[in-house]
Design a protein around this motif. Structure first.
Motif, PDB file in Angstrom:
ATOM      1  N   ILE A 107     -91.593 -18.403  40.708  1.00  0.00           N
ATOM      2  CA  ILE A 107     -92.612 -18.046  39.547  1.00  0.00           C
ATOM      3  C   ILE A 107     -93.403 -16.401  39.154  1.00  0.00           C
ATOM      4  O   ILE A 107     -93.519 -16.214  40.479  1.00  0.00           O
ATOM      5  N   TYR A 133    -100.859 -22.309  41.326  1.00  0.00           N
ATOM      6  CA  TYR A 133     -99.811 -23.157  40.321  1.00  0.00           C
ATOM      7  C   TYR A 133     -98.323 -23.745  41.217  1.00  0.00           C
ATOM      8  O   TYR A 133     -97.749 -22.936  41.962  1.00  0.00           O
ATOM      9  N   TRP A 190     -95.437 -28.673  35.254  1.00  0.00           N
ATOM     10  CA  TRP A 190     -96.346 -27.423  35.810  1.00  0.00           C
ATOM     11  C   TRP A 190     -97.606 -28.384  36.211  1.00  0.00           C
ATOM     12  O   TRP A 190     -97.898 -29.567  35.517  1.00  0.00           O
ATOM     13  N   CYS A 229     -91.286 -19.552  34.666  1.00  0.00           N
ATOM     14  CA  CYS A 229     -91.175 -20.785  35.894  1.00  0.00           C
ATOM     15  C   CYS A 229     -88.940 -20.574  36.041  1.00  0.00           C
ATOM     16  O   CYS A 229     -89.216 -20.434  34.810  1.00  0.00           O
ATOM     17  N   CYS A 233     -94.562 -25.102  39.626  1.00  0.00           N
ATOM     18  CA  CYS A 233     -93.478 -25.272  39.211  1.00  0.00           C
ATOM     19  C   CYS A 233     -92.777 -26.471  39.468  1.00  0.00           C
ATOM     20  O   CYS A 233     -91.762 -25.727  40.623  1.00  0.00           O
TER      21      CYS A 233
END
Length: 511
Positions: free
Chosen positions: A248, A311, A279, A266, A313
């Motif tokens: 990321i 976060y 996500w 990503c 991904c």
């Protein structure tokens, strides 16, 4: 076989040397490749006087056994025996057409075969000298058939990782055997195997084993076959399929409040390409101002504390799913040692140069103000130090003194001021003792020179004035000074009277 051929060659050489000048000339060795054509030379050198050639016979010597190949007779003609009939012929046309000259009886092998490898004897029958012969060794080579191939058109990198054969190189049916080597940047192991065929050829096979991974994808693998000094090369490129390698990008460690245009992307390296991006925010839901486009999160509006978090991904292709993670934290102010770039490895949208210039300008104003304030404080401190230093060197008295001995005591010339005439004898009170006798007051200021040690008090005399505080002046009034001056008019505290009756400001005096 080689020992037998050598023995026959020796016997034939002795037989030729024992003749009376007749010589059969031949090459000692000849060679050719399978399918090619080769000539076996045989020339008869006659003597003088010449002998008569009755017949010439070609024979194949293999493992001590002779086999007739071709015969030529001046009267009966030419005969080529089976199985050589289709592939053996006499080179000279005079022989083929049954003419009388038999001096050159060279034969030609066409479509050479491995079975043709042997020793061949060319024998002349003469009259009255008898038989004369010689021999040649024929070697037949087989050019190998080289082939390189991938074990599979698609190689999959599986977990756990294991070595597997990815390519095979083969040199088949070669004579003599070939040598195989590998040339590549891929770290791996090679195995070798030789197989001897019934026709005397040899097949060499080599397998190359590697551990399939993302690093081995699109790597070149070359097989080098060496045969009798000749190099034959063939190459393949590996096609390795592997799960996504996820990263990321976009968080540069400088996300601060009210910053504009931030995003997360990503990035996934995968074969085949990624088909699905997902996500999510760890332990929560994505902020409401987030817009998802393909593999990128766009954060609309200014940066707030709501954007902080972890976060995640998830990238998926046909082989599997892998995950990338980034921790985003929000600061109150921009960090001066970090830029506002979205990515360093994979540039996305171009940066907002106008916003960057405004942020850099604000930071420059703050830094410039701080530096200017420090400089001003330094200058003020230096000026204050100089002022106090000059004041200490100039002022020797006390500004709070209200009464002064011998007038105002402030004279720029340094001398004592003049006063009105006074009685020369100063009476003391009745209770004074003998030591307190009247003393003459000289014109130098009221003291005899013998009463003062001017040597030790020279430093004090250098001062332009001297003062006493209010308590000390009162004591002088009662015991020492028997006279009083007329009260002088009061002046402001910051003013200083002069000998001529004028007054000046203290500030002007010390400037």
């Amino acid at each position: 076989m080689a020992r037998c051929v050598g023995l026959w060659a020796l016997l034939l050489a002795l037989h030729v040397q024992a003749g009376d000048g007749q010589v059969v000339q031949m090459d000692s060795v000849k060679s050719g490749f399978v399918g090619s054509q080769v000539e076996l030379r045989c020339v008869f050198v006659n003597s003088n006087p010449p002998v008569k050639v009755s017949q010439v016979t070609w024979q194949k010597l293999l493992n001590g056994t002779k086999q007739n190949v071709a015969i030529v007779n001046p009267v009966l003609g030419v005969s080529v025996l089976s199985p050589f009939r289709e592939r053996v012929s006499f080179k000279q046309a005079t022989v083929r057409h049954q003419m009388s000259s038999l001096e050159d009886t060279t034969i030609v092998f066409s479509n050479l075969q491995l079975s043709d490898e042997a020793a061949y004897i060319c024998e002349y029958t003469t009259f009255p000298a008898g038989n004369r012969e010689n021999m040649v060794n024929l070697t037949v080579y087989a050019q190998p058939q080289t082939r390189m191939s991938l074990t599979s058109t698609t190689i999959v990198a599986k977990t756990p990782r294991r070595k597997m054969t990815v390519a095979t190189c083969m040199a088949a049916n070669g004579k003599p055997p070939s040598v195989i080597k590998w040339e590549t940047r891929i770290k791996g192991d090679a195995t070798y195997q030789e197989t001897r065929n019934q026709n005397g050829t040899v097949t060499v096979r080599s397998n190359y084993q590697v551990t399939p991974s993302r690093e081995t994808h699109k790597q070149k693998l070359t097989c080098i076959v060496t045969y009798r000094g000749e190099r034959i090369t063939e190459s393949v490129v590996l096609n390795v399929q592997y799960e996504p390698e996820v990263k990321i990008e976009g968080f540069d460690g400088n996300w601060y409040l009210n910053r504009q245009t931030v995003q997360l992307t990503c990035r996934a390296d995968a074969n085949p390409p990624v088909t699905i991006y997902q996500w999510k925010l760890l332990n929560g839901s994505l902020p409401s101002n987030v817009e998802i486009k393909n593999n990128t999160l766009f954060f609309k509006g200014p940066v707030t504390y709501d954007l902080a978090g972890t976060y995640v991904c998830d990238a998926t292709n046909a082989i599997g799913t892998r995950t990338g993670v980034v921790d985003v934290n929000i600061t109150d102010f921009p960090s001066p040692d970090r830029g506002n770039f979205q990515s360093t490895d994979f540039p996305t949208n171009p940066p907002n140069n106008h916003g960057i210039q405004q942020e850099q300008h604000s930071a420059g104003v703050v830094i410039g103000g701080a530096v200017g304030g420090v400089a001003l404080l330094g200058v003020a401190a230096v000026l204050l130090f100089i002022f106090l230093r000059r004041r200490q060197r100039t002022f020797k008295g006390d500004y709070n003194t209200k009464k002064h001995a011998f007038g105002n005591g402030y004279s720029k010339a340094g001398g004592l001021p003049a006063h009105p005439s006074k009685p020369k004898n100063l009476p003391y009170p009745d209770d004074s003792d003998d030591e307190k006798k009247p003393t003459q007051i000289g014109s130098t200021g009221g003291f005899e020179p013998s009463d003062r040690n001017f040597d030790t008090e020279s430093e004090d005399l250098k001062r332009p004035y001297f003062t006493v505080d209010e308590g000390e002046s009162r004591e002088y009034d009662e015991r020492t000074l028997g006279f009083q001056y007329d009260p002088e008019p009061e002046i402001a505290d910051d003013m200083i009277s002069q000998t001529d009756g004028s007054v000046i400001s203290k500030k002007e005096w010390y400037v």
